[in-house]
Design a protein around this motif. Structure first.
Motif, PDB file in Angstrom:
ATOM      1  N   ALA A  82       0.732  -1.153   0.213  1.00 27.97           N
ATOM      2  CA  ALA A  82      -0.087   0.009  -0.144  1.00 27.97           C
ATOM      3  C   ALA A  82       0.784   1.327  -0.009  1.00 27.97           C
ATOM      4  N   VAL A  83       1.647   1.414  -0.990  1.00 26.83           N
ATOM      5  CA  VAL A  83       1.884   0.854  -2.295  1.00 26.83           C
ATOM      6  C   VAL A  83       3.178   0.137  -2.258  1.00 26.83           C
ATOM      7  N   THR A  84       3.454  -0.392  -3.676  1.00 29.13           N
ATOM      8  CA  THR A  84       4.760  -0.765  -3.870  1.00 29.13           C
ATOM      9  C   THR A  84       5.364   0.240  -4.908  1.00 29.13           C
ATOM     10  N   VAL A  85       6.591   0.796  -4.552  1.00 28.31           N
ATOM     11  CA  VAL A  85       7.121   1.972  -5.346  1.00 28.31           C
ATOM     12  C   VAL A  85       7.620   1.377  -6.479  1.00 28.31           C
ATOM     13  N   LEU A  86       7.081   1.115  -7.352  1.00 27.70           N
ATOM     14  CA  LEU A  86       7.588   0.432  -8.717  1.00 27.70           C
ATOM     15  C   LEU A  86       8.766   1.035  -9.621  1.00 27.70           C
ATOM     16  N   SER A  87       8.585   2.463  -9.529  1.00 24.98           N
ATOM     17  CA  SER A  87       9.651   3.234 -10.233  1.00 24.98           C
ATOM     18  C   SER A  87      11.077   2.716  -9.768  1.00 24.98           C
ATOM     19  N   SER A  88      11.088   2.588  -8.284  1.00 25.73           N
ATOM     20  CA  SER A  88      12.721   2.289  -7.754  1.00 25.73           C
ATOM     21  C   SER A  88      12.805   0.829  -7.785  1.00 25.73           C
TER      22      SER A  88
END
Length: 373
Positions: A82-88
């Motif tokens: 909540a959430v997974t920081v996909l960018s990094s």
């Protein structure tokens, strides 16, 4: 309006105050988060989400590890980020971690992908902030390919390509339940619709009703992209006590700590009690009050947005563990059943109106086919 509703909890593992006001160690906060999730499972809630942060005021930097510990002590509650920081992060590794969680939990894993509201992970993992948008776009594209669980051939600009690669472990049954978390931009909701993924609206300030047009845009975009309708969820902060006054007085000093800290970093002024109480009022995004007050506000927000799930962000700054446990109990025992009652009444009224409208249309069609002489 949706007829099936879910109710969950979210936490960022905020570093909380101990019995004498001191900040607890990160290790103790992590253990407390596990106990909070175990309570949520025992009380029959539907979802428990943990956010990812890389800063001193939040204890959770590896949500999947904490969720794995929770999976071993729970039976039915769904578990996710909540959430997974996909960018990094790396999409392949994210998929592998949540597929592993899904296996350990017996199919209860979910992942909410987003860009996050903090940027500490970018320098920590060696990513450039000036590629903030491009990183998320490209990695989400790859992650969507992985959901098929077929060999993946993929090429991008910011990550090495894949050629016919399989990713392990596979999800045991079906596909990994994946949501897109957004903060409120039209581009973000259209992106979620493009991939045909469910949407989580993070509503942390202002009137929830102002997000209704975004939810409508998302549904229209799903249709235009040729995807079936998907659920919409709401994530918002809150705290529940026996009375409105007790909830506000208990939460205020802990809420002020975190908002002022973030405000100093971002150039905001100090939060005032007046603003706090406005946010807790009927038109704000803070669900703080008695069970009846909070239930009515949740039901109204879900109706306005057409949401089928509501996730209460129950941790708020330094709010102590014991206070959060009490809030979780009130949420499960009193708020959620009352929200279900309110939504059931509203849905029944909608069904009756729809039936009347269908009857009127049928009468009009019959009259057109057999006009009176």
């Amino acid at each position: 309006m949706p007829q099936h509703y879910e109710f969950g909890l979210d936490t960022f593992g905020d570093v909380t105050a101990g019995p004498t006001g001191e900040h607890l160690a990160h290790a103790q906060v992590l253990r407390n988060v596990v106990e909070e999730a175990v309570l949520a499972d025992r009380l029959g809630l539907d979802f428990f989400g943990i956010g990812e942060h890389h800063r001193e005021d939040f204890a959770v930097s590896a949500p999947e590890v904490v969720l794995g510990a929770i999976a071993s002590r729970t039976e039915r509650i769904h578990l996710g980020s909540a959430v997974t920081v996909l960018s990094s992060d790396d999409p392949v590794r994210v998929f592998q971690r949540f597929a592993t969680l899904d296996a350990l939990s017996g199919g209860r894993a979910e992942v909410i992908l987003g860009r996050g509201s903090f940027t500490e992970s970018f320098p920590l993992f060696g990513f450039a902030l000036n590629q903030y948008q491009e990183l998320f776009e490209e990695k989400l594209n790859l992650f969507s390919e992985l959901l098929s669980q077929e060999p993946v051939t993929w090429t991008g600009e910011l990550r090495p390509p894949l050629t016919g690669q399989r990713v392990y472990p596979p999800v045991e049954h079906g596909t990994l339940r994946t949501w897109i978390g957004v903060g409120g931009s039209p581009e973000s909701v259209v992106r979620a619709a493009h991939y045909g993924l469910p949407l989580v609206l993070a509503i942390i300030g202002g009137s929830p009703a102002r997000f209704a047009p975004l939810a409508d845009l998302y549904r229209r975009a799903l249709e235009q992209f040729g995807h079936p309708l998907q659920p919409v969820a709401v994530h918002s902060p809150g705290f529940i006590a026996d009375t409105d006054r007790e909830a506000l007085d208990t939460l205020w000093p802990h809420y002020k700590v975190i908002i002022d800290r973030i405000g100093r970093e971002r150039g905001w002024g100090a939060v005032t009690r007046e603003h706090f109480e406005d946010e807790a009022g009927p038109n704000g995004a803070l669900y703080a009050g008695s069970p009846e007050t909070v239930a009515k506000k949740i039901a109204a927000a879900m109706r306005a947005i057409g949401a089928s799930r509501f996730d209460l962000k129950y941790s708020n700054g330094t709010l102590p563990h014991e206070a959060m446990m009490g809030s979780i109990e009130r949420y499960a025992y009193e708020v959620v059943p009352r929200v279900r009652e309110l939504l059931a009444v509203a849905d029944e009224a909608d069904d009756e109106l729809d039936a009347v409208a269908r009857g009127d249309r049928a009468d009009a069609a019959a009259a057109a086919e057999h006009p009176a002489e």
